[in-house]
Motif scaffolding. Structure first.
Motif, PDB file in Angstrom:
ATOM      1  N   ASP A 182       0.878  -1.154   0.000  1.00 47.40           N
ATOM      2  CA  ASP A 182       0.000   0.000   0.000  1.00 47.40           C
ATOM      3  C   ASP A 182       0.923   1.213   0.000  1.00 47.40           C
ATOM      4  OD1 ASP A 182      -2.227   1.571   0.203  1.00 47.40           O
ATOM      5  OD2 ASP A 182      -2.790   0.926   2.212  1.00 47.40           O
ATOM      6  N   THR A 183       0.399   2.378  -0.165  1.00 51.35           N
ATOM      7  CA  THR A 183       1.220   3.573  -0.169  1.00 51.35           C
ATOM      8  C   THR A 183       1.980   3.705   1.144  1.00 51.35           C
ATOM      9  OG1 THR A 183      -0.375   4.632  -1.600  1.00 51.35           O
ATOM     10  CG2 THR A 183       1.168   6.069  -0.476  1.00 51.35           C
ATOM     11  N   GLY A 184       3.284   3.956   1.029  1.00 54.17           N
ATOM     12  CA  GLY A 184       4.125   4.089   2.212  1.00 54.17           C
ATOM     13  C   GLY A 184       5.397   4.840   1.863  1.00 54.17           C
ATOM     14  N   TYR A 185       6.481   4.504   2.520  1.00 57.50           N
ATOM     15  CA  TYR A 185       7.754   5.173   2.287  1.00 57.50           C
ATOM     16  C   TYR A 185       8.791   4.149   1.843  1.00 57.50           C
ATOM     17  CZ  TYR A 185       9.242   3.203   6.748  1.00 57.50           C
ATOM     18  OH  TYR A 185       9.566   2.333   7.735  1.00 57.50           O
ATOM     19  N   GLN A 216     -10.306  -2.209  -0.560  1.00 59.78           N
ATOM     20  CA  GLN A 216     -10.083  -0.819  -0.153  1.00 59.78           C
ATOM     21  C   GLN A 216      -8.604  -0.409  -0.192  1.00 59.78           C
ATOM     22  OE1 GLN A 216     -11.923   0.028   3.607  1.00 59.78           O
ATOM     23  NE2 GLN A 216     -13.940  -0.609   2.909  1.00 59.78           N
ATOM     24  N   ILE A 217      -7.738  -1.336  -0.496  1.00 62.35           N
ATOM     25  CA  ILE A 217      -6.302  -1.036  -0.537  1.00 62.35           C
ATOM     26  C   ILE A 217      -5.892  -0.705  -1.965  1.00 62.35           C
ATOM     27  CG2 ILE A 217      -3.992  -2.019  -0.232  1.00 62.35           C
ATOM     28  CD1 ILE A 217      -5.050  -3.536   2.170  1.00 62.35           C
ATOM     29  N   SER A 218      -5.111   0.335  -2.119  1.00 62.69           N
ATOM     30  CA  SER A 218      -4.541   0.680  -3.432  1.00 62.69           C
ATOM     31  C   SER A 218      -3.253  -0.122  -3.595  1.00 62.69           C
ATOM     32  CB  SER A 218      -4.233   2.182  -3.493  1.00 62.69           C
ATOM     33  OG  SER A 218      -5.401   2.930  -3.355  1.00 62.69           O
ATOM     34  N   TRP A 219      -3.391  -1.337  -4.068  1.00 62.64           N
ATOM     35  CA  TRP A 219      -2.255  -2.258  -4.155  1.00 62.64           C
ATOM     36  C   TRP A 219      -1.217  -1.728  -5.136  1.00 62.64           C
ATOM     37  CZ3 TRP A 219      -1.979  -5.728  -0.472  1.00 62.64           C
ATOM     38  CH2 TRP A 219      -3.159  -6.147   0.144  1.00 62.64           C
TER      39      TRP A 219
END
Length: 152
Positions: free
Chosen positions: A113-116, A140-143
């Protein structure tokens, strides 16, 4: 993915599926061998379609949900522990085993998912309380990474 690694994953999953009824949840504690296999399999499956995974490894996989979909199919959901960019990221693996041998017949693998970090998917370990819970619902996750194998 190397045939030995794939066959080991398939054998461990087949054993786990043999102990449960279709539609039931398996205690993640029963899937320790499976989690170890996923730690090595997931990066290998991602390396071919995503060159940025070359040299990337996981430090572990923590399943929060293992659900039997059929006698030879399962849905695995939980967290991957990233090694290079230390942190957590969600993982979803829906797979079907080959009925005749210890091999994967079909699968959908979603990671991150969106992260760093270098891959842009790491979440800080400060969110470690999440390890005991499921990530958000799959839809619901933007894979960030998706890999599939469909039957020929």
């Amino acid at each position: 993915m190397s045939q030995t690694l794939e066959s080991r994953l398939a054998a461990h999953l087949r054993e786990l599926l043999g102990q449960t009824q279709t539609g039931s949840e398996v205690s993640p504690g029963l899937s320790i061998s499976l989690q170890d296999d996923l730690t090595y399999c997931i990066p290998q499956l991602l390396r071919e379609p995503y060159p940025e995974w070359e040299g990337e490894y996981l430090d572990g996989t923590l399943l929060t949900s293992v659900r039997t979909l059929a006698a030879n199919a399962a849905e695995l959901y939980g967290w991957a522990i990233l090694l290079i960019d230390p942190g957590l990221t969600p993982v979803y693996f829906r797979l079907t085993l080959d009925p005749a041998q210890d091999a994967l017949h079909a699968y959908d693998l979603f990671v991150g998912d969106t992260g760093y970090g270098r891959l842009g998917i790491a979440r800080p370990f400060g969110t470690a309380h999440l390890i005991e819970t499921r990530p958000a619902p799959v839809e619901q996750i933007s894979w960030r990474y998706r890999v599939s194998r469909k039957p020929q």
